[in-house]
Design a protein around this motif. Sequence first.
Motif, PDB file in Angstrom:
ATOM      1  N   SER A 162       0.841  -1.189   0.000  1.00  0.00           N
ATOM      2  CA  SER A 162       0.000   0.000   0.000  1.00  0.00           C
ATOM      3  C   SER A 162       0.881   1.246   0.000  1.00  0.00           C
ATOM      4  CB  SER A 162      -0.894   0.006   1.238  1.00  0.00           C
ATOM      5  OG  SER A 162      -0.104   0.157   2.416  1.00  0.00           O
ATOM      6  N   ALA A 163       0.249   2.389  -0.251  1.00  0.00           N
ATOM      7  CA  ALA A 163       1.003   3.642  -0.210  1.00  0.00           C
ATOM      8  C   ALA A 163       1.558   3.906   1.182  1.00  0.00           C
ATOM      9  CB  ALA A 163       0.098   4.800  -0.650  1.00  0.00           C
ATOM     10  N   LEU A 164       0.784   3.567   2.218  1.00  0.00           N
ATOM     11  CA  LEU A 164       1.254   3.766   3.588  1.00  0.00           C
ATOM     12  C   LEU A 164       2.464   2.886   3.883  1.00  0.00           C
ATOM     13  CD1 LEU A 164       1.002   4.936   6.413  1.00  0.00           C
ATOM     14  CD2 LEU A 164      -0.697   3.175   6.932  1.00  0.00           C
ATOM     15  N   ALA A 165       2.417   1.636   3.469  1.00  0.00           N
ATOM     16  CA  ALA A 165       3.552   0.736   3.707  1.00  0.00           C
ATOM     17  C   ALA A 165       4.780   1.201   2.940  1.00  0.00           C
ATOM     18  CB  ALA A 165       3.181  -0.695   3.306  1.00  0.00           C
ATOM     19  N   ALA A 166       4.589   1.634   1.694  1.00  0.00           N
ATOM     20  CA  ALA A 166       5.723   2.101   0.893  1.00  0.00           C
ATOM     21  C   ALA A 166       6.325   3.369   1.490  1.00  0.00           C
ATOM     22  CB  ALA A 166       5.275   2.351  -0.542  1.00  0.00           C
ATOM     23  N   GLY A 167       5.470   4.303   1.930  1.00  0.00           N
ATOM     24  CA  GLY A 167       5.979   5.527   2.526  1.00  0.00           C
ATOM     25  C   GLY A 167       6.717   5.275   3.826  1.00  0.00           C
ATOM     26  N   THR A 168       6.156   4.398   4.659  1.00  0.00           N
ATOM     27  CA  THR A 168       6.810   4.064   5.920  1.00  0.00           C
ATOM     28  C   THR A 168       8.140   3.365   5.682  1.00  0.00           C
ATOM     29  OG1 THR A 168       4.623   3.813   6.936  1.00  0.00           O
ATOM     30  CG2 THR A 168       6.498   2.909   8.144  1.00  0.00           C
ATOM     31  N   ALA A 169       8.208   2.549   4.645  1.00  0.00           N
ATOM     32  CA  ALA A 169       9.432   1.805   4.351  1.00  0.00           C
ATOM     33  C   ALA A 169      10.604   2.718   4.066  1.00  0.00           C
ATOM     34  CB  ALA A 169       9.196   0.874   3.157  1.00  0.00           C
ATOM     35  N   LEU A 170      10.338   3.925   3.546  1.00  0.00           N
ATOM     36  CA  LEU A 170      11.408   4.831   3.155  1.00  0.00           C
ATOM     37  C   LEU A 170      11.914   5.709   4.306  1.00  0.00           C
ATOM     38  CD1 LEU A 170       9.924   5.968  -0.287  1.00  0.00           C
ATOM     39  CD2 LEU A 170      11.768   4.325   0.097  1.00  0.00           C
ATOM     40  N   LEU A 171      11.311   5.583   5.486  1.00  0.00           N
ATOM     41  CA  LEU A 171      11.689   6.426   6.617  1.00  0.00           C
ATOM     42  C   LEU A 171      13.138   6.266   7.091  1.00  0.00           C
ATOM     43  CD1 LEU A 171       8.509   6.318   8.895  1.00  0.00           C
ATOM     44  CD2 LEU A 171       9.408   8.272   7.651  1.00  0.00           C
ATOM     45  N   PRO A 172      13.749   5.069   7.053  1.00  0.00           N
ATOM     46  CA  PRO A 172      15.079   4.920   7.648  1.00  0.00           C
ATOM     47  C   PRO A 172      16.144   5.858   7.093  1.00  0.00           C
ATOM     48  CG  PRO A 172      14.118   2.762   7.294  1.00  0.00           C
ATOM     49  CD  PRO A 172      13.192   3.760   6.648  1.00  0.00           C
ATOM     50  N   THR A 173      16.090   6.181   5.806  1.00  0.00           N
ATOM     51  CA  THR A 173      17.126   7.055   5.244  1.00  0.00           C
ATOM     52  C   THR A 173      17.071   8.439   5.889  1.00  0.00           C
ATOM     53  OG1 THR A 173      15.587   7.539   3.426  1.00  0.00           O
ATOM     54  CG2 THR A 173      17.285   5.882   3.020  1.00  0.00           C
ATOM     55  N   THR A 174      15.872   9.005   5.984  1.00  0.00           N
ATOM     56  CA  THR A 174      15.748  10.323   6.586  1.00  0.00           C
ATOM     57  C   THR A 174      16.044  10.282   8.078  1.00  0.00           C
ATOM     58  OG1 THR A 174      14.022  10.786   4.961  1.00  0.00           O
ATOM     59  CG2 THR A 174      14.250  12.332   6.766  1.00  0.00           C
ATOM     60  N   ALA A 175      15.612   9.216   8.754  1.00  0.00           N
ATOM     61  CA  ALA A 175      15.888   9.095  10.188  1.00  0.00           C
ATOM     62  C   ALA A 175      17.386   9.079  10.454  1.00  0.00           C
ATOM     63  CB  ALA A 175      15.231   7.830  10.732  1.00  0.00           C
ATOM     64  N   LEU A 176      18.134   8.352   9.642  1.00  0.00           N
ATOM     65  CA  LEU A 176      19.587   8.322   9.807  1.00  0.00           C
ATOM     66  C   LEU A 176      20.196   9.699   9.567  1.00  0.00           C
ATOM     67  CD1 LEU A 176      20.507   4.930   8.095  1.00  0.00           C
ATOM     68  CD2 LEU A 176      20.781   5.503  10.513  1.00  0.00           C
ATOM     69  N   MET A 177      19.677  10.417   8.577  1.00  0.00           N
ATOM     70  CA  MET A 177      20.171  11.767   8.316  1.00  0.00           C
ATOM     71  C   MET A 177      19.968  12.659   9.530  1.00  0.00           C
ATOM     72  SD  MET A 177      21.223  12.329   5.027  1.00  0.00           S
ATOM     73  CE  MET A 177      20.649  13.928   4.520  1.00  0.00           C
ATOM     74  N   LEU A 178      18.783  12.584  10.129  1.00  0.00           N
ATOM     75  CA  LEU A 178      18.488  13.425  11.285  1.00  0.00           C
ATOM     76  C   LEU A 178      19.372  13.076  12.484  1.00  0.00           C
ATOM     77  CD1 LEU A 178      14.577  13.625  11.244  1.00  0.00           C
ATOM     78  CD2 LEU A 178      16.164  15.539  11.077  1.00  0.00           C
ATOM     79  N   LEU A 179      19.584  11.788  12.706  1.00  0.00           N
ATOM     80  CA  LEU A 179      20.311  11.349  13.892  1.00  0.00           C
ATOM     81  C   LEU A 179      21.815  11.557  13.781  1.00  0.00           C
ATOM     82  CD1 LEU A 179      18.388   8.020  14.614  1.00  0.00           C
ATOM     83  CD2 LEU A 179      18.256  10.147  15.931  1.00  0.00           C
ATOM     84  N   LEU A 180      22.354  11.432  12.566  1.00  0.00           N
ATOM     85  CA  LEU A 180      23.805  11.348  12.430  1.00  0.00           C
ATOM     86  C   LEU A 180      24.452  12.455  11.610  1.00  0.00           C
ATOM     87  CD1 LEU A 180      24.108   7.479  11.833  1.00  0.00           C
ATOM     88  CD2 LEU A 180      24.347   8.729  13.991  1.00  0.00           C
ATOM     89  N   SER A 181      23.679  13.337  10.991  1.00  0.00           N
ATOM     90  CA  SER A 181      24.290  14.327  10.103  1.00  0.00           C
ATOM     91  C   SER A 181      25.231  15.269  10.855  1.00  0.00           C
ATOM     92  CB  SER A 181      23.206  15.131   9.371  1.00  0.00           C
ATOM     93  OG  SER A 181      22.324  15.744  10.293  1.00  0.00           O
ATOM     94  N   ALA A 182      24.857  15.672  12.071  1.00  0.00           N
ATOM     95  CA  ALA A 182      25.733  16.572  12.832  1.00  0.00           C
ATOM     96  C   ALA A 182      27.058  15.890  13.173  1.00  0.00           C
ATOM     97  CB  ALA A 182      25.029  17.034  14.108  1.00  0.00           C
ATOM     98  N   ARG A 183      27.000  14.633  13.582  1.00  0.00           N
ATOM     99  CA  ARG A 183      28.235  13.907  13.900  1.00  0.00           C
ATOM    100  C   ARG A 183      29.083  13.689  12.659  1.00  0.00           C
ATOM    101  NH1 ARG A 183      26.281   9.247  18.275  1.00  0.00           N
ATOM    102  NH2 ARG A 183      25.456  10.717  19.822  1.00  0.00           N
ATOM    103  N   SER A 184      28.427  13.469  11.529  1.00  0.00           N
ATOM    104  CA  SER A 184      29.180  13.323  10.279  1.00  0.00           C
ATOM    105  C   SER A 184      29.924  14.607   9.949  1.00  0.00           C
ATOM    106  CB  SER A 184      28.222  12.967   9.141  1.00  0.00           C
ATOM    107  OG  SER A 184      28.864  13.003   7.890  1.00  0.00           O
TER     108      SER A 184
END
Length: 489
Positions: A297-319
């Motif tokens: 479904s669109a909801l499942a596909a959208g949720t599936a893509l969350l990890p990339t942005t989550a990693l950016m938010l959590l680790l971009s400053a440390r990078s």
Amino acid sequence: MPDVRLASPQGRWILFTTVLGSGMALLDSTVVNVALPAIGRDLDADLAALQWTVNAYLVTLAGLILLGGALGDRFGRRRVFVVGVLWFAAASLLCGLAPNEGVLIGARALQGVGGALLTPGSLALIQASFHPDDRGRAVGLWSGFGGIGAAVGPFVGGWLVDGPGWRWVFLLNVPFALLCAPVAVRHVPESSGGKAEGRFDVFGAALGAVALALVTYALIEAEDGSLLVVGSAVAGLAAAVGFVLVEKRRPGPMMPLEIFASRQFSAVNGVTLCVYAAFGGFFFLAALQLQVVVGWSALAAGTALLPTTALMLLLSARSGELADRIGPRLPLTVGPLLSAAGVLLMLRVGPGAAYVTDVLPALLVLGLGMVTLVAPLTATVLASVDTARAGLASGVNNAAARAAGLLAVAALPLLAGMGPEAFRQPARFDAAFDRAMLLCAGILVIGALLAAATVRSPAPGCRRPECRTHGSVAVPPLEADPRRGSSLA
């Protein structure tokens, strides 16, 4: 000197309205891809129409974003920001009410104009309003909250598509804008860059947008092979040449070409073109692959893509901190290679794919690659020019990333052999998706090789990014000139 303190009620209102305004544009850039299959079914649109649904917005946004910053400097940043918010909302309403694909595409182009007015203005308002002691923290909060908006975008988009329908992906912007604009008028102080002389480079901006539009049309419709397609390609290239000539000869150009005299600046923009072309193509096609081929479904596909942005938010400053210590060359080489590995892992994603074993590993590796490269990319852009041109350099780099993404969305389906009805034929789309992922990985490898060959460590004491936390997968962060408050100074 700006004197608003972050802890004051006015400071909180300024932060709220700028986050809300820029968040609309960030949210829109992530939710639309998830809605594309539903748009295609409802409007009986082919793949070319879906490409234009994405690219019509990017053409006007990429072509006019530099001009948008200049308008804020001249006529007042708050005024232009509010106009952009209301323009964006009106265009979003038209998108949500569109009876056919033609109206939707035209409305998306208008939406991009609004985005070009409000996107640079949101950061510029923070720079121009807050006391210098609070400015860095305000920028960090603005960037972080905006990243959260980008992160939840695919989830929200999927929920809307599966619930009230794809039109609410656009209609959701209207109440946000009706809240944002009055708050800005009431609580945000007006400011300008003090530039009262000279003409705006409207002709240069128009040539740039026309060049992008014509080349995009030629790529999307290339299979037709008609004289119109060939003529569009030739005219697009001629407009691009005309844009360069106008910017070279004009007294006050939108994009002064002498900024490219810095070899480092030119090189890092070459890397930007490679990596963001790959990212733009990847996220456009991945949202389709997960729905058309895997059957989610669109909801499942959208949720599936969350990890990339989550990693950016959590680790971009440390990078960014790591790149400050070791220099940008290694991260800008390793980051694209990691991203290429993540893209290649998507070759495992086909009919019956499992999220934990097939999709998640690819997105985690891709996200780690993006985390590794985005912060040093921005830092290198800023360090490669004089401090007085930091805002301009960031704006050019941001526009280059958007242009790369739109050209990739136009070209990848052609190069991968997708026909107009491919997204309605799962087996055919799956085979073309694999070819497209190979192309994306190849572009990322080229970006890594370019970085390894050309990027050098910046001089000590050069300008460092203020946006340390970044969550957008579509573009690098905008940076402003702290002395003038313009993100495109």
